[in-house]
Design a protein around this motif. Structure first.
Motif, PDB file in Angstrom:
ATOM      1  N   GLN A   1       0.867  -1.175   0.000  1.00 36.44           N
ATOM      2  CA  GLN A   1       0.000   0.000   0.000  1.00 36.44           C
ATOM      3  C   GLN A   1       0.905   1.225   0.000  1.00 36.44           C
ATOM      4  O   GLN A   1       1.678   1.421   0.937  1.00 36.44           O
ATOM      5  N   VAL A   2       0.831   2.022  -1.058  1.00 35.49           N
ATOM      6  CA  VAL A   2       1.658   3.232  -1.125  1.00 35.49           C
ATOM      7  C   VAL A   2       0.716   4.430  -1.155  1.00 35.49           C
ATOM      8  O   VAL A   2      -0.229   4.464  -1.952  1.00 35.49           O
ATOM      9  N   ASP A   3       0.939   5.364  -0.256  1.00 34.89           N
ATOM     10  CA  ASP A   3       0.038   6.517  -0.127  1.00 34.89           C
ATOM     11  C   ASP A   3       0.800   7.829  -0.271  1.00 34.89           C
ATOM     12  O   ASP A   3       1.673   8.125   0.538  1.00 34.89           O
ATOM     13  N   ARG A   4       0.461   8.589  -1.270  1.00 39.67           N
ATOM     14  CA  ARG A   4       1.012   9.939  -1.470  1.00 39.67           C
ATOM     15  C   ARG A   4       2.529   9.980  -1.270  1.00 39.67           C
ATOM     16  O   ARG A   4       3.057  10.834  -0.585  1.00 39.67           O
ATOM     17  N   LEU A   5       3.218   9.038  -1.911  1.00 38.08           N
ATOM     18  CA  LEU A   5       4.674   8.961  -1.770  1.00 38.08           C
ATOM     19  C   LEU A   5       5.354  10.132  -2.487  1.00 38.08           C
ATOM     20  O   LEU A   5       4.989  10.483  -3.612  1.00 38.08           O
ATOM     21  N   GLY A   6       6.321  10.724  -1.818  1.00 36.90           N
ATOM     22  CA  GLY A   6       7.142  11.752  -2.442  1.00 36.90           C
ATOM     23  C   GLY A   6       8.608  11.416  -2.219  1.00 36.90           C
ATOM     24  O   GLY A   6       9.001  11.015  -1.131  1.00 36.90           O
ATOM     25  N   VAL A   7       9.429  11.528  -3.269  1.00 34.25           N
ATOM     26  CA  VAL A   7      10.869  11.281  -3.134  1.00 34.25           C
ATOM     27  C   VAL A   7      11.601  12.494  -3.687  1.00 34.25           C
ATOM     28  O   VAL A   7      11.289  12.974  -4.777  1.00 34.25           O
ATOM     29  N   SER A   8      12.575  12.977  -2.907  1.00 37.73           N
ATOM     30  CA  SER A   8      13.337  14.116  -3.405  1.00 37.73           C
ATOM     31  C   SER A   8      14.825  13.786  -3.409  1.00 37.73           C
ATOM     32  O   SER A   8      15.292  12.929  -2.656  1.00 37.73           O
ATOM     33  N   PHE A   9      15.541  14.432  -4.289  1.00 38.45           N
ATOM     34  CA  PHE A   9      16.982  14.241  -4.386  1.00 38.45           C
ATOM     35  C   PHE A   9      17.699  15.558  -4.119  1.00 38.45           C
ATOM     36  O   PHE A   9      17.302  16.601  -4.641  1.00 38.45           O
ATOM     37  N   ALA A  10      18.727  15.484  -3.297  1.00 42.30           N
ATOM     38  CA  ALA A  10      19.537  16.675  -3.057  1.00 42.30           C
ATOM     39  C   ALA A  10      20.575  16.763  -4.161  1.00 42.30           C
ATOM     40  O   ALA A  10      21.373  15.851  -4.344  1.00 42.30           O
ATOM     41  N   THR A  11      20.545  17.822  -4.943  1.00 39.27           N
ATOM     42  CA  THR A  11      21.527  17.995  -6.002  1.00 39.27           C
ATOM     43  C   THR A  11      22.256  19.309  -5.779  1.00 39.27           C
ATOM     44  O   THR A  11      21.934  20.055  -4.865  1.00 39.27           O
ATOM     45  N   ARG A  12      23.229  19.556  -6.631  1.00 36.53           N
ATOM     46  CA  ARG A  12      23.991  20.792  -6.501  1.00 36.53           C
ATOM     47  C   ARG A  12      23.093  22.024  -6.677  1.00 36.53           C
ATOM     48  O   ARG A  12      23.320  23.066  -6.130  1.00 36.53           O
ATOM     49  N   ASN A  13      22.030  21.859  -7.471  1.00 33.60           N
ATOM     50  CA  ASN A  13      21.145  22.995  -7.717  1.00 33.60           C
ATOM     51  C   ASN A  13      19.933  22.969  -6.792  1.00 33.60           C
ATOM     52  O   ASN A  13      18.854  23.433  -7.160  1.00 33.60           O
ATOM     53  N   GLY A  14      20.107  22.379  -5.612  1.00 31.14           N
ATOM     54  CA  GLY A  14      18.996  22.351  -4.671  1.00 31.14           C
ATOM     55  C   GLY A  14      18.233  21.047  -4.734  1.00 31.14           C
ATOM     56  O   GLY A  14      18.640  20.098  -5.406  1.00 31.14           O
ATOM     57  N   THR A  15      17.116  21.004  -4.041  1.00 30.62           N
ATOM     58  CA  THR A  15      16.355  19.764  -3.954  1.00 30.62           C
ATOM     59  C   THR A  15      15.471  19.597  -5.187  1.00 30.62           C
ATOM     60  O   THR A  15      14.832  20.536  -5.636  1.00 30.62           O
ATOM     61  N   VAL A  16      15.487  18.383  -5.730  1.00 25.69           N
ATOM     62  CA  VAL A  16      14.656  18.091  -6.885  1.00 25.69           C
ATOM     63  C   VAL A  16      13.632  17.042  -6.470  1.00 25.69           C
ATOM     64  O   VAL A  16      13.984  16.024  -5.889  1.00 25.69           O
ATOM     65  N   GLN A  17      12.380  17.313  -6.753  1.00 27.82           N
ATOM     66  CA  GLN A  17      11.320  16.370  -6.419  1.00 27.82           C
ATOM     67  C   GLN A  17      11.221  15.364  -7.563  1.00 27.82           C
ATOM     68  O   GLN A  17      10.771  15.694  -8.655  1.00 27.82           O
ATOM     69  N   ALA A  18      11.660  14.112  -7.320  1.00 29.93           N
ATOM     70  CA  ALA A  18      11.668  13.122  -8.393  1.00 29.93           C
ATOM     71  C   ALA A  18      10.323  12.427  -8.499  1.00 29.93           C
ATOM     72  O   ALA A  18       9.895  12.041  -9.583  1.00 29.93           O
ATOM     73  N   VAL A  19       9.666  12.246  -7.359  1.00 29.02           N
ATOM     74  CA  VAL A  19       8.377  11.561  -7.333  1.00 29.02           C
ATOM     75  C   VAL A  19       7.481  12.353  -6.398  1.00 29.02           C
ATOM     76  O   VAL A  19       7.918  12.757  -5.320  1.00 29.02           O
ATOM     77  N   SER A  20       6.252  12.600  -6.804  1.00 23.90           N
ATOM     78  CA  SER A  20       5.372  13.284  -5.862  1.00 23.90           C
ATOM     79  C   SER A  20       3.962  12.718  -5.933  1.00 23.90           C
ATOM     80  O   SER A  20       3.450  12.414  -7.014  1.00 23.90           O
ATOM     81  N   ASN A  21       3.391  12.541  -4.739  1.00 26.66           N
ATOM     82  CA  ASN A  21       1.991  12.168  -4.605  1.00 26.66           C
ATOM     83  C   ASN A  21       1.625  10.891  -5.355  1.00 26.66           C
ATOM     84  O   ASN A  21       0.614  10.843  -6.049  1.00 26.66           O
ATOM     85  N   VAL A  22       2.460   9.878  -5.221  1.00 29.20           N
ATOM     86  CA  VAL A  22       2.184   8.623  -5.912  1.00 29.20           C
ATOM     87  C   VAL A  22       1.506   7.663  -4.950  1.00 29.20           C
ATOM     88  O   VAL A  22       2.017   7.402  -3.860  1.00 29.20           O
ATOM     89  N   SER A  23       0.342   7.160  -5.324  1.00 25.16           N
ATOM     90  CA  SER A  23      -0.375   6.195  -4.496  1.00 25.16           C
ATOM     91  C   SER A  23      -0.767   5.002  -5.348  1.00 25.16           C
ATOM     92  O   SER A  23      -1.214   5.169  -6.488  1.00 25.16           O
ATOM     93  N   PHE A  24      -0.571   3.817  -4.818  1.00 30.87           N
ATOM     94  CA  PHE A  24      -1.076   2.610  -5.498  1.00 30.87           C
ATOM     95  C   PHE A  24      -1.103   1.455  -4.513  1.00 30.87           C
ATOM     96  O   PHE A  24      -0.553   1.553  -3.408  1.00 30.87           O
ATOM     97  N   GLN A  25      -1.773   0.389  -4.917  1.00 29.99           N
ATOM     98  CA  GLN A  25      -1.826  -0.820  -4.110  1.00 29.99           C
ATOM     99  C   GLN A  25      -1.456  -1.990  -4.997  1.00 29.99           C
ATOM    100  O   GLN A  25      -1.682  -1.958  -6.199  1.00 29.99           O
TER     101      GLN A  25
END
Lengths: 341, 586
Positions: B23-47
């Motif tokens: 069960q995945v609910d509103r998953l968000g993944v961010s990456f810290a890069t040289r140009n600041g934080t990049v949101q790679a995945v946002s608001n992903v939900s599935f079962q």
């Protein structure tokens, strides 16, 4: 599998032969091209033109170069490296007593520096940009930027002169002990072979400080290479697989990552060994270590052809052997090597 | 415990008949890069329900792999789960400690990767790698690990499993390596298998056997599967439900049949259109508005009787020529070893021709000799026997060394498979395109060359202001355009296309294929299109040649060969390609 690996090793040996011949030619020519005339030096300050010419003739230096070279080759094939002008001994005898001294020092130094550098490189790779990484970089930079004679003198000042923990820096063994019978030429090992632990301990104490001095200097390339290779290995796809399979971090780091990262580290080790062996003259001088480096420098100053040639030749053989050893270890670690040949 | 109860409550309240395993609910993944934080995945939900296969489909950069890495908590150091909840069988995956996660990985959740050969430790025996996993999860001890690993190798249908235990990855084929990775993943009978592009880079027939193996083993064990792929055809053939991702978010989710029958989101429609099907034309790959804007296809047929390329009884053998290098020591070393076995011919007596203005597809799986053939035509390799005539001129008479400067070289150009690797990283796009003009063009002044490069860029749809960029500053599609502009810079008569779209996303592939189609008509070029994908070849080629093990097994009109293949091998190839349901059927 084993067959193809043996073949690789044999091929490497075969490839080393032309290299050795090239070294013989080049050292022969280079020593002849050096400024300074051995005949003049040998004849002494009071000699006149006549006696110099006579000495030149007796040394065979009046013959044309190709002929001198052939004579040299003939002597070499009989294992005769010539007579050293400065020590008056056969060069071969000089080398067999001095080379083990240098080897013992170099091995001890490399052992120390690998023991420190490899774990340090691994730690730095596991925590890039963190405190460990910076500390490692600082130590490594200091080690490589301070000249070895300086670190050597500082160590002598503190640990011998002020604290008195280390024995006096006067060569391979204190006067109180007799050198053990010559087997390997390594005093520590020879003494242990005859069960003389006290002498072995004294010899080890003697080698410790110069070894630390050299180790500090050789830390840098090994630690840097370990760090770089580990970072590369850790970011590879097989590490991701290993982590996804739930392997323990110990297994992932030590077996999976380090195994692969060792390959470039071993190459670096081979190179570091080669240059340390030839370049530790200053350390030998500071600690009065009767090694091959100081021998070569002394010979060079007085245009002692035979000794210089003998030194360069033995170094070349060592280089070839070390490279061969590196290749053999490589084929043992990396199964891909043999099959590509 | 508490989590598990709430989970159960939720599933009772929800409409799902079975409690979801994942069960995945509103998953968000961010990456810290040289140009600041990049949101790679946002608001992903599935079962994912027990025994269900979920497909996650998207193009590169859509965040589909990052989602799965987050699920296993094996993100890079820079990556961080920034929001959301994930549970596996009631266990909170976001807050679980590393020890719990390590026990879950490999034993409960495991993963198969793309590029199987890179996914295995290159210097460790494959059997030992399986044993490592078994021992880690206490499924085996030192003494029986070997036996159990060999059993697993047999389960993934590796022949001669005892001997293969000791093999290293480099000694095995890509398909075999993927079986090893599957054995590794299934070693501890996990409940969830994540397959991340498991067949990318494998031949179509190997892809089919590998996928069937995965399906068979996961069904047998009633496992849930998440299949991550860029290939809609693959997803449609093997998944119960599909979610489509773009730029780190889900754009559409639904039952497979429903999704294909009535895609709701414009991006899904674009993807479905761009995936080549058995009956689609090159124009249909583009979106409706783009397709109508494109010029109607006009057939550029033969204008002269002399074929542009005539290959006659071409044969190439890679057998080592020991006799020539009879160094005594080598003999000494080799004398003990067995004589190398008679090497099979890389190409065995093949003949074909391309009419002027025509386009021929050369299709086959890896190792069939298609790349060797194109290398010989380009005079990069010397054939053992045979003749290659370009416009009636025998090319094999020109020595390889001087061919690079020969005038015939200008008539013969190539577009390579990897748009990144085939560009010099230190050359700007402009420099790349003008390179052949400088090398082989007639002496033109700088101004002329500059104008010519800009014309070419315009023709291939590359904005002129991108010409000053370096390859790493361009997207995959833009790099492909640069490669094509370089190839057509000297107006060649024959263009050899070596899998020009294999490394591209489907929507980019659609655009590039259309571009190539238009260029051929405009410049009157002929194409030799080398590919493993019959479906793509059919879109661009009049005729097709199917090769296997160095021989031509079938050749003829492309649509006829696809519709009614005469050779059983061609039939196997066609059957192995997974197709999304036809557009027209809906």
């Amino acid at each position: 599998m084993l067959g193809s690996r043996t073949k690789t090793v044999l091929q490497r040996l075969w490839q080393a032969l032309p290299v050795l011949f090239g070294v013989i030619v080049v050292t022969f020519l280079l020593t002849r091209a050096l400024p300074g005339d051995p005949a003049v030096y040998f004849a002494g300050p009071a000699a006149d033109a006549n006696s110099i010419a006579e000495i030149r003739k007796s040394l065979g230096l009046d013959l044309p170069l190709p002929q001198q070279f052939l004579i040299y080759l003939g002597d070499l094939s009989r294992g005769d490296l010539g007579q050293s002008l400065s020590t008056g001994q056969p060069v071969l005898t000089d080398l067999t007593t001095r080379l083990p001294a240098s080897l013992e020092l170099t091995f001890a130094a490399l052992f120390l520096s690998t023991m420190i550098a490899i774990p340090m490189g691994i730690l730095a790779a596991l925590n890039p940009g963190r405190l460990v990484d910076h500390a490692c970089r600082l130590l490594v930079t200091m080690g490589v930027s301070l000249p070895t004679f300086f670190t050597g003198l500082v160590l002598v000042f503190f640990f011998y002169y002020l604290l008195g923990w280390a024995p006096s820096p006067i060569g391979r063994l204190d006067f109180a002990y007799l050198p053990p019978p010559h087997v390997t030429g390594f005093f520590t090992i020879d003494a242990m072979l005859v069960g003389d632990l006290e002498t072995a301990w004294a010899a080890a104490a003697q080698v410790f400080m110069p070894a630390v001095t050299l180790a500090l200097f050789t830390l840098a390339p090994i630690a840097r290479m370990t760090r770089a290779a580990m970072i590369q290995a850790l970011s590879s796809e097989y590490i991701r697989t290993a982590r996804a399979a739930g392997l323990s971090s110990r297994k992932v780091i030590l077996t999976y990552a380090l195994g692969n990262a060792m390959l470039p580290v071993i190459t670096t080790l081979g190179m570091v060994f080669s240059f340390t062996l030839g370049a530790n003259v200053l350390v030998e001088k500071v600690f009065a270590w009767p090694g091959i480096g100081s021998y070569a420098v002394e010979a060079l100053v007085v245009s002692d052809y035979a000794a210089v040639q003998g030194f360069v030749l033995s170094m070349a053989i060592l280089f070839v052997l070390v490279n061969l050893l590196v290749d053999v270890i490589y084929t043992l670690i990396d199964p891909r090597v043999g099959s590509e040949a | 415990m508490e989590d598990a109860t709430t989970m159960r409550d939720k599933s009772i309240l929800g409409s799902a008949p079975q409690p979801a395993l994942v069960q995945v609910d509103r998953l968000g993944v961010s990456f810290a890069t040289r140009n600041g934080t990049v949101q790679a995945v946002s608001n992903v939900s599935f079962q994912v329900a027990k025994g269900e296969t979920l497909g996650i489909v998207g193009e590169s950069g859509s965040g589909k792999s990052v989602t799965s890495y987050a699920l296993m908590r094996i993100l890079d150091r820079a990556g961080r789960i920034s929001s959301g909840d994930m549970t596996f069988s009631g266990i909170d995956l976001v807050n679980a400690d590393e020890r719990t996660m390590r026990d879950l990985r490999g034993r409960e959740i495991s993963m198969i990767f793309q590029n199987p050969r890179m996914a295995l430790n290159p210097i460790r025996r494959v059997g030992d790698q399986i044993s490592d996993v078994l021992r880690q999860h206490a499924q085996a001890v030192g003494s029986n690990a070997r036996v159990k690993s060999i059993e697993l190798l047999k389960i993934v249908k590796i022949r001669d499993a005892e001997a293969r235990y000791n093999a290293y990855p480099f000694e095995l084929s890509g398909g075999m390596c993927q079986r090893i990775v599957i054995a590794l993943a299934l070693a501890c009978r996990p409940r969830l298998l994540i397959a991340d592009e498991p067949t990318t880079g494998l031949d179509v027939t190997t892809q089919k056997t590998v996928m069937e193996l995965i399906v068979e083993l996961t069904h047998e064990r009633n496992m849930s599967t998440i299949l991550i792929t860029h290939d809609l055809g693959l997803a449609s053939s093997y998944c119960d439900r599909i979610i489509v991702m773009k730029d780190g978010a889900i754009v559409e989710a639904g039952e497979t049949s429903e999704l294909f029958a009535s895609p709701k989101h414009a991006y899904t429609r674009k993807l479905i259109r761009a995936t080549p099907r058995l009956d689609s034309t090159v124009r249909e790959l583009l979106l409706e508005d783009l397709a109508t804007a494109a010029k109607p296809t006009k057939a550029a047929r033969a204008t002269s009787d002399v074929p542009i390329l005539q290959v006659t009884s071409l044969t190439k053998s890679f057998a080592p020529e020991i006799a020539k290098r009879s160094l005594w020591l080598e003999k000494l070393i080799r004398s003990k070893s067995i004589k190398p076995p008679e090497a099979p011919l890389a190409i065995d007596d093949i003949s074909f021709s391309i009419p002027a203005g025509g386009s021929v597809g050369l299709v086959g799986e890896s190792g069939c000799g298609k790349s060797t053939t194109s290398s010989i035509i380009m005079r990069l390799l010397e054939p053992t026997v045979g003749s290659v005539k370009l416009n009636g001129v025998e090319l094999t008479d020109i020595p390889i060394k001087s061919f690079a400067r020969s005038t015939y070289r200008a008539q013969l150009q190539m577009v390579f498979q990897d748009p990144t690797d085939s560009l010099n990283p230190r050359f700007t796009a402009r420099r790349v395109i003008e390179d052949p003009i400088r090398m082989l063009g007639s002496d033109e002044d700088r101004k002329c060359i500059e104008e010519r490069v800009e014309q070419l860029a315009e023709r291939v749809g590359l904005p002129v202001d991108l010409l000053s960029r370096f390859p790493h500053q361009l997207s995959g599609g833009q790099k492909a355009r640069v490669g094509i502009a370089r190839a057509i810079a000297l107006s060649p008569k024959l263009l050899i296309l070596d899998e020009p779209t294999a490394a591209l996303d489907v929507s980019v592939q659609a655009i590039v294929l259309n571009l190539l189609h238009d260029l051929r008509a405009d410049f009157g070029m002929s194409y030799l299109f080398v590919s493993h994908d019959l479906n793509v070849v059919r879109l661009l080629c009049d005729d097709v040649i199917v090769m296997r093990a160095g021989r031509i097994v079938e050749q003829g009109n492309a649509s006829e060969v696809l519709a009614s293949p005469q050779s059983p091998y061609t039939q196997t190839l066609i059957d192995a390609i997974p197709h999304p349901p036809s557009l027209h059927a809906a």
